[in-house]
Motif scaffolding. Structure first.
Motif, PDB file in Angstrom:
ATOM      1  N   LEU A   1      35.301  37.722  51.112  1.00  0.00           N
ATOM      2  CA  LEU A   1      35.221  36.859  49.939  1.00  0.00           C
ATOM      3  C   LEU A   1      35.906  37.565  48.779  1.00  0.00           C
ATOM      4  O   LEU A   1      35.465  38.640  48.355  1.00  0.00           O
ATOM      5  CB  LEU A   1      33.747  36.599  49.589  1.00  0.00           C
ATOM      6  N   PHE A   2      36.987  36.993  48.290  1.00  0.00           N
ATOM      7  CA  PHE A   2      37.631  37.517  47.085  1.00  0.00           C
ATOM      8  C   PHE A   2      37.268  36.599  45.924  1.00  0.00           C
ATOM      9  O   PHE A   2      37.286  35.370  46.057  1.00  0.00           O
ATOM     10  CB  PHE A   2      39.153  37.570  47.230  1.00  0.00           C
ATOM     11  N   SER A   3      36.946  37.213  44.802  1.00  0.00           N
ATOM     12  CA  SER A   3      36.497  36.462  43.637  1.00  0.00           C
ATOM     13  C   SER A   3      37.211  36.945  42.388  1.00  0.00           C
ATOM     14  O   SER A   3      37.497  38.140  42.241  1.00  0.00           O
ATOM     15  CB  SER A   3      34.992  36.674  43.459  1.00  0.00           C
ATOM     16  N   ALA A   4      37.440  36.002  41.476  1.00  0.00           N
ATOM     17  CA  ALA A   4      37.918  36.338  40.128  1.00  0.00           C
ATOM     18  C   ALA A   4      37.110  37.492  39.543  1.00  0.00           C
ATOM     19  O   ALA A   4      37.648  38.351  38.827  1.00  0.00           O
ATOM     20  CB  ALA A   4      37.787  35.106  39.241  1.00  0.00           C
ATOM     21  N   GLU A   5      35.814  37.504  39.864  1.00  0.00           N
ATOM     22  CA  GLU A   5      34.903  38.527  39.335  1.00  0.00           C
ATOM     23  C   GLU A   5      35.342  39.945  39.709  1.00  0.00           C
ATOM     24  O   GLU A   5      35.056  40.895  38.972  1.00  0.00           O
ATOM     25  CB  GLU A   5      33.512  38.244  39.925  1.00  0.00           C
ATOM     26  N   LEU A   6      36.009  40.106  40.847  1.00  0.00           N
ATOM     27  CA  LEU A   6      36.455  41.445  41.265  1.00  0.00           C
ATOM     28  C   LEU A   6      37.621  41.932  40.417  1.00  0.00           C
ATOM     29  O   LEU A   6      37.900  43.129  40.360  1.00  0.00           O
ATOM     30  CB  LEU A   6      36.887  41.444  42.737  1.00  0.00           C
TER      31      LEU A   6
END
Lengths: 245, 245
Positions: free
Chosen positions: B157-162
């Protein structure tokens, strides 16, 4: 239910998420790396004590991360640290002629390791009741390959690479809790290494020790855990049993 | 094989990894949010046009992210943005009395959405041949819940948050490629939104448009894609077919 006979502190809070160390705890790095080194030997005709080579390679891991952790060198992910220590070891073992493609293949051996026999079934059981994720010093690309190769049923992969800090730096444990949106006491670190567990405990996480007496091979060093850790289990399936999953 | 009839540029490189937008592309946010609002209405006795409420809630998403993207406010994850826009909307729809627990439950509706019917099977097929991961503006905790609820077989899961940046900022696409350890041309963004795809293309990624004519409901706005996008498909299963998976 979380408190086993060996627990020394009370865990009144049931964990919501379990974070798993990967190398040694979920997968047998030593067996896989020795196998890759022997395949390399068969291809290149180089002979050496490959079990000792694998042990030396793993032993280089701590000091090479420590140089990053102390800020002596900038951030380098685990693939890069493995490549650098491999170069030194090939030289030392008289295999300094190995080409770039052979070296890349050996570094990739850490991406394709076998899980211990209790792991996949144990994670499947735990996943019904808890969020299950990794928390590893392995970089994300490495962990994706490992997850696919070993078919590890994990909800998320957390890596030192996301935090710019290696375990046992607190930024890793607390960073994973923040991304999980959980207070540390709702998160349990599961690992075969006491140092990792005590560092997580100092950040407020619950802790479970998994016995892996053969991580370093027959006759190798054995981590037997610590009375300070909340829970001890003989494998991931046994942990599922203990946690009622 | 990657080049469909609608392709306008040549894709000589076969992708290694596929990144999937989530809201609208993999899951039906509108159906799930309307359902949660109706359950809220049944519990609280408040009546309103909940479909319009859901649309307004989604419409608040762009502007609220833009304030973060322009640096007018510090980083806030999607749960926080959803909570803030919900507060405004409840006021506007005459439901400003709703308590904290009700509000939290509504924000959590975005964590428990249903996948479109073609998604789980399509991802299973694609996963045999490609690395499959999300790239969403949804925060990690949200995506973990969504992954578990919808049983999405994603490797990561890649997220903007990372990345501390929301799509369509380039840091998101390039950040995911860096963590995958792949050059952008080896990565394909799959999305139902032309703006997202063109931003990824500007970063060098391959692109696939998925038609979701009902994302905004019957009679709602429809994104029909762009001739600049490499590939168009009617769903994830159709994409798997096109990519030979």
């Amino acid at each position: 239910m979380l408190v086993g006979e060996t627990a020394k502190r009370s865990c009144s809070t049931v964990a919501t998420a379990l974070l798993f160390d990967v190398f040694g705890t979920l997968v047998d790095w030593r067996g896989g790396v020795i196998e890759a080194l022997r395949t390399f030997a068969a291809r290149t005709g180089i002979s050496a004590d490959w079990a000792a080579f694998a042990d030396d390679w793993r032993a280089a891991y701590g000091p090479s991360m420590d140089r990053v952790r102390r800020g002596e060198v900038g951030w380098q992910n685990l693939d890069a640290l493995h490549a650098a220590s491999l170069a030194e070891l090939l030289e030392r073992y008289g295999a300094g002629d190995a080409g770039g493609e052979e070296r890349a293949r050996l570094v990739k051996a850490w991406h394709a390791l076998r899980p211990w026999p209790d792991v996949v079934g144990g994670l499947e059981r735990l996943r019904r009741r808890f969020i299950v994720a990794s928390l590893s010093n392995g970089n994300i690309a490495l962990q994706i390959d490992l997850r696919r190769h070993a078919e590890l049923p994990l909800d998320m992969l957390f890596s030192a690479e996301l935090f710019g800090h290696y375990k046992p730096d607190p930024q890793t444990y607390l960073g994973a809790c923040a991304l999980l949106d959980l207070r540390p006491e709702r998160v349990m670190l599961v690992a075969a290494h006491t140092g990792d567990l005590l560092a997580a405990q100092a950040c407020g996480l619950q802790t479970a020790f998994i016995a892996r007496p053969l991580e370093h091979g027959v006759g190798g060093a054995v981590d037997t855990g610590s009375a300070a850790v909340d829970l001890h289990a003989d494998g991931i399936d046994a942990l599922a049993q203990r946690l009622g999953a």
